[in-house]
Design a protein around this motif. Structure first.
Motif, PDB file in Angstrom:
ATOM      1  N   ALA A 140      15.564 -63.963 -18.601  1.00  0.00           N
ATOM      2  CA  ALA A 140      14.642 -63.150 -17.795  1.00  0.00           C
ATOM      3  C   ALA A 140      13.193 -63.525 -18.077  1.00  0.00           C
ATOM      4  CB  ALA A 140      14.889 -61.659 -18.076  1.00  0.00           C
ATOM      5  N   TRP A 141      12.916 -64.816 -18.098  1.00  0.00           N
ATOM      6  CA  TRP A 141      11.639 -65.306 -18.607  1.00  0.00           C
ATOM      7  C   TRP A 141      10.450 -64.897 -17.728  1.00  0.00           C
ATOM      8  CZ3 TRP A 141       8.096 -68.867 -16.547  1.00  0.00           C
ATOM      9  CH2 TRP A 141       8.452 -69.457 -15.328  1.00  0.00           C
ATOM     10  N   ASN A 142      10.708 -64.637 -16.444  1.00  0.00           N
ATOM     11  CA  ASN A 142       9.607 -64.248 -15.554  1.00  0.00           C
ATOM     12  C   ASN A 142       9.921 -62.941 -14.820  1.00  0.00           C
ATOM     13  OD1 ASN A 142      11.633 -65.160 -13.918  1.00  0.00           O
ATOM     14  ND2 ASN A 142      10.369 -66.542 -12.705  1.00  0.00           N
ATOM     15  N   VAL A 143      10.707 -62.104 -15.462  1.00  0.00           N
ATOM     16  CA  VAL A 143      11.150 -60.843 -14.858  1.00  0.00           C
ATOM     17  C   VAL A 143      10.266 -59.688 -15.337  1.00  0.00           C
ATOM     18  CG1 VAL A 143      13.054 -59.161 -14.880  1.00  0.00           C
ATOM     19  CG2 VAL A 143      13.531 -61.600 -14.540  1.00  0.00           C
ATOM     20  N   ASP A 144      10.054 -58.717 -14.479  1.00  0.00           N
ATOM     21  CA  ASP A 144       9.365 -57.471 -14.835  1.00  0.00           C
ATOM     22  C   ASP A 144       7.979 -57.716 -15.432  1.00  0.00           C
ATOM     23  OD1 ASP A 144      11.411 -55.903 -13.866  1.00  0.00           O
ATOM     24  OD2 ASP A 144      12.443 -55.755 -15.800  1.00  0.00           O
ATOM     25  N   GLU A 145       7.254 -58.627 -14.797  1.00  0.00           N
ATOM     26  CA  GLU A 145       5.854 -58.880 -15.123  1.00  0.00           C
ATOM     27  C   GLU A 145       5.633 -59.454 -16.518  1.00  0.00           C
ATOM     28  OE1 GLU A 145       3.224 -55.649 -13.978  1.00  0.00           O
ATOM     29  OE2 GLU A 145       4.705 -54.945 -12.529  1.00  0.00           O
ATOM     30  N   LYS A 146       6.653 -60.078 -17.084  1.00  0.00           N
ATOM     31  CA  LYS A 146       6.468 -60.768 -18.364  1.00  0.00           C
ATOM     32  C   LYS A 146       5.488 -61.928 -18.188  1.00  0.00           C
ATOM     33  CE  LYS A 146       8.837 -63.807 -21.634  1.00  0.00           C
ATOM     34  NZ  LYS A 146       8.107 -65.002 -21.160  1.00  0.00           N
ATOM     35  N   ALA A 147       4.569 -62.073 -19.130  1.00  0.00           N
ATOM     36  CA  ALA A 147       3.636 -63.199 -19.115  1.00  0.00           C
ATOM     37  C   ALA A 147       4.327 -64.458 -19.625  1.00  0.00           C
ATOM     38  CB  ALA A 147       2.424 -62.868 -19.977  1.00  0.00           C
TER      39      ALA A 147
END
Length: 466
Positions: free
Chosen positions: A20-27
């Motif tokens: 989930a490297w770019n999920v839910d607004e992760k930088a």
């Protein structure tokens, strides 16, 4: 903390398992950028723990474990250099912690396991002192969010490896090679960050305890003369003491500092006010990650060479390590000892000796990582990982002997509860008690070691409660 129960658990790292490297607004993390830009196998999905955490925690509980050591992803929680909080990141870890507690699993939280936000790497990473203060802010966000539900906190996981791999061997980002001055400055900033976080923890009156997790390589030599004893001391400072001793007693080893000065390194960045913070804010406990010892000999000559094996049995190079004017690895002796496919020597007695040697710091200890990476065919009728069982069994025996001998050892965490992404070794280096079928929606398949570890915990639990 009043009564200290013995923890039997397993350990992971956020980048290595969550996906989930770019999920839910992760930088973006430094690892996201580095692996994508170099077209290397990455942790974009990894074990997909982000979506499987309830199943994973259930399996831990059913496997008799009473603790889960996991790390929190800094770029999942803090959006930018300004320190803005990502509520979705906080919500994920809040749910993960609640799931642990619901299943009788003690959350054992690491604040930093190598996934630095790229926005800070762009500013120089750990070479930049500002990052130490940004880390302090990040930790304060975590302490406030999860106070009362997490009793065991660790600031860092293995400062040696993420610094030395980034600035000595150059196999991890930012991939600098033999930059000793940079290594020294990074080490200083990380140990300052550790102390700053501990200071905040105490000032905020957070429930529980805070420590640090260090890699520990028990150092030996096959001779007992003065030159070999000095090589042991130099290697111990290089591998262990600057992490463990500094965290526990609040000062860098004095002979190491003098040696660096004599070698001409610039230590002017070390300020009295920083050193006072480090001195005044030491750990409540120390975590030791033990996999393998090092056999050393006196420095023979030549320039510094530090290499690692990220290819396992396919590696054809020379792993010989030389640290100029400090020590060398005794390759001939190391080759004679049992080792895994990545060249790591297997020596369970080293775990006992690590506990014994670190007992001089008079802080509670945990073995926070120990396990065996293997090539495995998981598409068979049962995964019979006998070598892993043998490895864990012998190390647990040494730990229990240390406990019996009166050393303050309070827990053991297998690396890892399930297969995960093993940094640049990719996913073929499997450590898990539970297999992950990376080609089939990350399906979980318990191995023989999962059931063995469940029974081993049960068999030892009653004795430890006496």
């Amino acid at each position: 903390m009043s009564e200290r129960k013995f923890l039997w658990g397993s350990a992971t790292a956020s980048y290595q398992c969550e996906g989930a490297w770019n999920v839910d607004e992760k930088a973006e993390s430094m690892w996201d950028k580095y692996l994508h830009e170099n077209n290397l196998e990455n942790g974009d999905v990894a074990s997909d723990h982000y979506h499987h955490y309830k199943e994973d925690i259930r399996l831990m509980a059913e496997g008799g474990q009473n603790a889960y050591r996991f790390s929190i992803s800094w770029p999942r929680v803090i959006k930018n250099k300004e320190g803005d909080i990502n509520p979705k990141g906080i919500a994920f870890y809040s749910d993960l912690i609640d799931e642990c507690l619901k299943n009788g699993i003690e959350p054992y939280v690491t604040c930093y396991h190598w996934d630095l936000p790229q926005y800070w790497q762009d500013e120089g990473g750990w070479l930049n002192k500002d990052v130490a203060y940004a880390f302090k802010h990040y930790c304060e966000v975590l302490f406030k969010a999860f106070n009362g539900r997490v009793r065991y906190w660790s600031t860092f996981n293995e400062p040696k490896w993420f610094i030395f791999s980034g600035y000595m061997s150059g196999n991890y980002p930012p991939c600098h090679v033999n930059q000793v001055q940079e290594v020294i400055e990074c080490c200083y900033h990380v140990m300052l960050a550790n102390a700053l976080a501990i200071q905040s923890f105490k000032e905020m009156k957070i429930e529980g305890e805070i420590g640090m997790v260090a890699s520990y390589q028990t150092i030996y030599a096959d001779k007992d003369d003065e030159a070999y004893q000095q090589a042991i001391r130099n290697a111990d400072n290089y591998c262990n003491n600057w992490q463990v001793e500094t965290a526990c007693v609040g000062a860098f080893p004095s002979d190491m500092v003098e040696k660096l000065k004599k070698q001409g390194y610039d230590l002017s960045f070390a300020k009295a006010e920083d050193l006072k913070v480090i001195h005044d804010h030491t750990v409540d406990f120390i975590g030791l990650n033990y996999y393998s010892p090092q056999y050393v000999m006196p420095y023979q000559g030549g320039e510094t060479v530090v290499k690692v094996n990220n290819q396992g049995k396919n590696y054809k190079g020379n792993l010989h390590t030389v640290v100029k004017d400090w020590f060398e690895i005794n390759d001939e002796l190391m080759k004679q000892l049992p080792h895994n496919p990545w060249g790591m020597v297997i020596y369970p007695q080293g775990l006992y000796d690590a506990i014994k040697r670190c007992s001089k710091y008079h802080v509670p200890m945990y073995i926070t990582e120990n396990g065996l990476g293997m090539y495995e065919d998981i598409h068979q009728n049962g995964i019979h990982d006998t070598e892993r069982i043998d490895y864990i069994r012998e190390h647990v025996r040494c730990l229990l002997k240390a406990k019996e001998d009166g050393y303050d050892i309070n827990g053991y965490f297998v690396w890892s509860p399930f297969d995960l992404y093993s940094w640049k070794n990719g996913c073929e280096k499997r450590y898990g008690l539970v297999a992950v079928d990376f080609e089939n929606d990350c399906k979980r398949i318990p191995k023989d070691s999962y059931y063995w570890y469940r029974d081993e915990i049960k068999n030892n639990w009653e004795d430890l409660k006496k």
